[in-house]
Design an enzyme around this catalytic site. Sequence first.
Site, mmCIF file in Angstrom:
data_model
loop_
_atom_site.group_PDB
_atom_site.id
_atom_site.type_symbol
_atom_site.label_atom_id
_atom_site.label_comp_id
_atom_site.label_asym_id
_atom_site.label_seq_id
_atom_site.Cartn_x
_atom_site.Cartn_y
_atom_site.Cartn_z
ATOM 1 C CB CYS A 215 -0.973 -0.016 1.187
ATOM 2 S SG CYS A 215 -0.208 0.179 2.802
ATOM 3 N NE ARG A 216 1.024 8.503 0.916
ATOM 4 C CZ ARG A 216 1.571 9.199 1.905
ATOM 5 N NH1 ARG A 216 1.488 8.761 3.152
ATOM 6 N NH2 ARG A 216 2.209 10.317 1.654
#
Length: 109
Positions: A61-62
């Site tokens: 993810c981020r």
Amino acid sequence: MPTVEVADLKDDDFLLDVREDDEWQAGHAARALHIPLSEFVARYGEFTEAVPQDGRVHVICRSGGRSAQVTMYLVQQGVDAVNVDGGMQVWAAVGRPVVDAAGEPGAVL
């Protein structure tokens, strides 16, 4: 929580990106499968069709929080899954390629 460093990923490792659509469109790893966290359980069948039967799933993810949730879920389902430590922020910082929805150079939101 099983984790892996971005630097330890190989080009052919299966990568699952669980960021939201706007993040994906701005920039992602070209070879990743995209299923947002908010849709993951509903789209689990799509995931199972795409994942290699004998391979490890690298969840990104981020920064690592959302992917940690999906990694835990997958491990509970018996999937060999690991969280990518630092997520797309580290991916981009170490110089791994990031492309946008059109396949052009992208950016991590």
